[in-house]
Design a protein around this motif. Structure first.
Motif, PDB file in Angstrom:
ATOM      1  N   ALA A 138       0.856  -1.188   0.000  1.00 24.16           N
ATOM      2  CA  ALA A 138       0.000   0.000   0.000  1.00 24.16           C
ATOM      3  C   ALA A 138       0.887   1.231   0.000  1.00 24.16           C
ATOM      4  O   ALA A 138       1.831   1.333   0.783  1.00 24.16           O
ATOM      5  N   GLY A 139       0.592   2.173  -0.896  1.00 23.34           N
ATOM      6  CA  GLY A 139       1.392   3.397  -0.997  1.00 23.34           C
ATOM      7  C   GLY A 139       1.687   3.712  -2.446  1.00 23.34           C
ATOM      8  O   GLY A 139       0.846   3.527  -3.325  1.00 23.34           O
ATOM      9  N   LYS A 140       2.897   4.173  -2.705  1.00 26.03           N
ATOM     10  CA  LYS A 140       3.323   4.525  -4.055  1.00 26.03           C
ATOM     11  C   LYS A 140       4.438   3.582  -4.479  1.00 26.03           C
ATOM     12  O   LYS A 140       5.446   3.444  -3.779  1.00 26.03           O
ATOM     13  N   GLY A 174      -1.639   3.373  -4.653  1.00 24.81           N
ATOM     14  CA  GLY A 174      -2.826   2.586  -4.376  1.00 24.81           C
ATOM     15  C   GLY A 174      -2.510   1.342  -3.588  1.00 24.81           C
ATOM     16  O   GLY A 174      -1.647   1.347  -2.697  1.00 24.81           O
ATOM     17  N   LEU A 175      -3.197   0.250  -3.948  1.00 23.02           N
ATOM     18  CA  LEU A 175      -3.084  -1.022  -3.242  1.00 23.02           C
ATOM     19  C   LEU A 175      -2.775  -2.113  -4.260  1.00 23.02           C
ATOM     20  O   LEU A 175      -3.409  -2.181  -5.316  1.00 23.02           O
ATOM     21  N   ARG A 176      -1.801  -2.985  -3.933  1.00 22.59           N
ATOM     22  CA  ARG A 176      -1.393  -4.072  -4.831  1.00 22.59           C
ATOM     23  C   ARG A 176      -1.183  -5.353  -4.031  1.00 22.59           C
ATOM     24  O   ARG A 176      -0.576  -5.325  -2.952  1.00 22.59           O
ATOM     25  N   GLY A 190      -4.414  -5.128  -8.445  1.00 23.79           N
ATOM     26  CA  GLY A 190      -4.398  -3.931  -7.628  1.00 23.79           C
ATOM     27  C   GLY A 190      -5.366  -2.877  -8.121  1.00 23.79           C
ATOM     28  O   GLY A 190      -5.971  -3.012  -9.186  1.00 23.79           O
ATOM     29  N   VAL A 191      -5.495  -1.821  -7.337  1.00 23.31           N
ATOM     30  CA  VAL A 191      -6.319  -0.673  -7.703  1.00 23.31           C
ATOM     31  C   VAL A 191      -5.556   0.573  -7.283  1.00 23.31           C
ATOM     32  O   VAL A 191      -4.926   0.602  -6.218  1.00 23.31           O
ATOM     33  N   ASN A 192      -5.557   1.609  -8.153  1.00 24.27           N
ATOM     34  CA  ASN A 192      -4.762   2.788  -7.864  1.00 24.27           C
ATOM     35  C   ASN A 192      -5.400   4.052  -8.439  1.00 24.27           C
ATOM     36  O   ASN A 192      -6.463   3.997  -9.065  1.00 24.27           O
ATOM     37  N   TRP A 195      -2.336   6.663 -13.788  1.00 26.62           N
ATOM     38  CA  TRP A 195      -0.960   6.671 -14.275  1.00 26.62           C
ATOM     39  C   TRP A 195      -0.181   7.824 -13.658  1.00 26.62           C
ATOM     40  O   TRP A 195      -0.394   8.983 -14.009  1.00 26.62           O
ATOM     41  N   ASN A 196       0.688   7.494 -12.715  1.00 27.49           N
ATOM     42  CA  ASN A 196       1.629   8.443 -12.093  1.00 27.49           C
ATOM     43  C   ASN A 196       0.974   9.366 -11.076  1.00 27.49           C
ATOM     44  O   ASN A 196       1.679  10.006 -10.285  1.00 27.49           O
ATOM     45  N   PHE A 197      -0.344   9.503 -11.079  1.00 31.41           N
ATOM     46  CA  PHE A 197      -1.000  10.458 -10.188  1.00 31.41           C
ATOM     47  C   PHE A 197      -0.938   9.992  -8.733  1.00 31.41           C
ATOM     48  O   PHE A 197      -1.283   8.857  -8.420  1.00 31.41           O
ATOM     49  N   THR A 198      -0.515  10.911  -7.834  1.00 30.81           N
ATOM     50  CA  THR A 198      -0.518  10.600  -6.412  1.00 30.81           C
ATOM     51  C   THR A 198      -1.920  10.729  -5.820  1.00 30.81           C
ATOM     52  O   THR A 198      -2.211  10.154  -4.779  1.00 30.81           O
TER      53      THR A 198
END
Length: 371
Positions: A138-140, A174-176, A190-192, A195-198
């Motif tokens: 979880a995170g970036k 997101g989460l992977r 996963g879900v996030n 593309w590249n967005f925090t």
């Protein structure tokens, strides 16, 4: 007189006692060294690198990731990674990048793009928990897509491919979760935020991530990634669904010779003329040959069919590029590289002395020190 003598005796006695105490007081324990901490904590590591380049273009640089200087030197990246990622239990990783590349990465993490972004980027920052074959993050974290990476120490060419910069994401927030079936198959879902967005751009849904990778044999390894979610990227409707199928395969023909292939199939709802689905397909092929422990030669060729102008805004345009590179490691942690590259476009796309031309040639030199 007696008082003076008595005072002197007391002062001398006090000084002597203080001297004795100072001599006999236990010394404060010394703080453990960084090496001792790392040795005492298996799995804890601190690594990093510094990369600097010189580039020269015969045009205004275009379609490139980090090569934005027409003729000059740059400190591209200075990075450090602190990681504790045990095979079982909780862990975390943080990677911080500074330099001109970090500013470009930061610009792409917000929508609209931030043209005054900082030259520091928190490239990876995640926590994870591993138990048996399952790992949850979880995170970036870095993308599953592509054959190349942000870290220049782990790429064989100096410049990044057309696919890396123009068709693939770099990071996700997101989460992977991954499940290692066996060495030949690891599955990922996963879900996030996209593309590249925090953080998710306004009015867009989350992006779904699916992946598979493995090494069936010493000779062959593969990875596949699929991304689908609403995104403002690539023109069209701000909330149109953006999809990417990315395939990578590596063949180790011998201990010295390897080949890599990377295929991207990209589409975006609402991005074609008339509001239809816009499409672009890309192929990158690599050959790497290790001459000695110190010398490696590499070549990369690419072909991109920009069917609906997602990349160049010219429908039906086709891009090609060829890169030849040499890498020399005089010592273990230092890599010196040189490359020559030419990009070609079916339609005049590059700018030379104010005139649109259909080719771009560049020369690059790079030094990377890793620790």
């Amino acid at each position: 007189m007696k008082k003076i003598v008595l005072a002197a005796c007391l002062a001398a006695a006090y000084g002597y006692a203080g001297f004795v105490c100072a001599q006999t007081a236990p010394a404060a324990p010394a703080a453990p060294s960084l090496g001792a901490v790392l040795a005492a904590t298996p799995g804890l590591s601190i690594t990093g690198y510094v990369a600097s380049t010189y580039t020269h273009f015969d045009t205004v640089p275009a379609l490139r990731a980090f090569d934005t200087s027409q003729n000059g030197f740059k400190v591209n990246q200075a990075a450090a990674t602190l990681a504790y990622l045990p095979s079982s239990g909780a862990g975390a990783q943080v990677t911080v990048i500074g330099g001109s590349d970090a500013k470009i990465l930061r610009q792409g993490e917000t929508w609209p793009f931030n043209s005054t972004a900082s030259q520091f980027d928190l490239n990876n920052a995640f926590v994870q928990y591993a138990t048996g074959p399952v790992t949850v993050m979880a995170g970036k974290f870095s993308t599953l897509a592509g054959a190349e990476v942000t870290d220049p120490a782990n790429d064989n060419e100096i410049s990044r491919s057309l696919l890396f910069w123009n068709m693939e994401p770099g990071t996700h927030t997101g989460l992977r979760a991954s499940y290692a079936v066996d060495p030949a198959v690891t599955l990922v879902a996963g879900v996030n935020n996209g593309w590249n967005f925090t953080s998710s751009p306004s009015s867009t849904s989350k992006t779904l991530e699916l992946g598979a990778s493995g090494t069936p044999s010493k000779m062959f390894s593969y990875s596949a990634a699929f991304y689908s979610g609403q995104s403002p990227l690539y023109g069209g409707l701000p909330t149109g669904t953006l999809q990417l199928l990315d395939l990578v395969g590596t063949i180790n023909a011998t201990d010295a010779l390897s080949f890599v292939g990377n295929v991207d199939i990209l589409s975006k709802d609402g991005a074609a003329a008339g509001g239809g689905k816009g499409k672009a397909n890309g192929l990158a092929l690599y050959a790497n040959y290790t001459l000695t422990d110190q010398w490696m030669l590499s070549a990369r060729g690419e072909y991109v069919d920009d069917k609906d102008g997602l990349i160049t805004a010219i429908a039906g345009n086709k891009l090609k590029e060829l890169t030849l590179a040499a890498n020399y490691m005089p010592v273990k942690n230092l890599k010196l590289s040189g490359e020559v590259r030419q990009d070609r476009s079916d339609q005049p796309y590059f700018s030379k002395d104010g005139v649109a031309v259909n080719n771009q040639t560049s020369l690059a030199l790079q030094a990377v020190y890793s620790f």
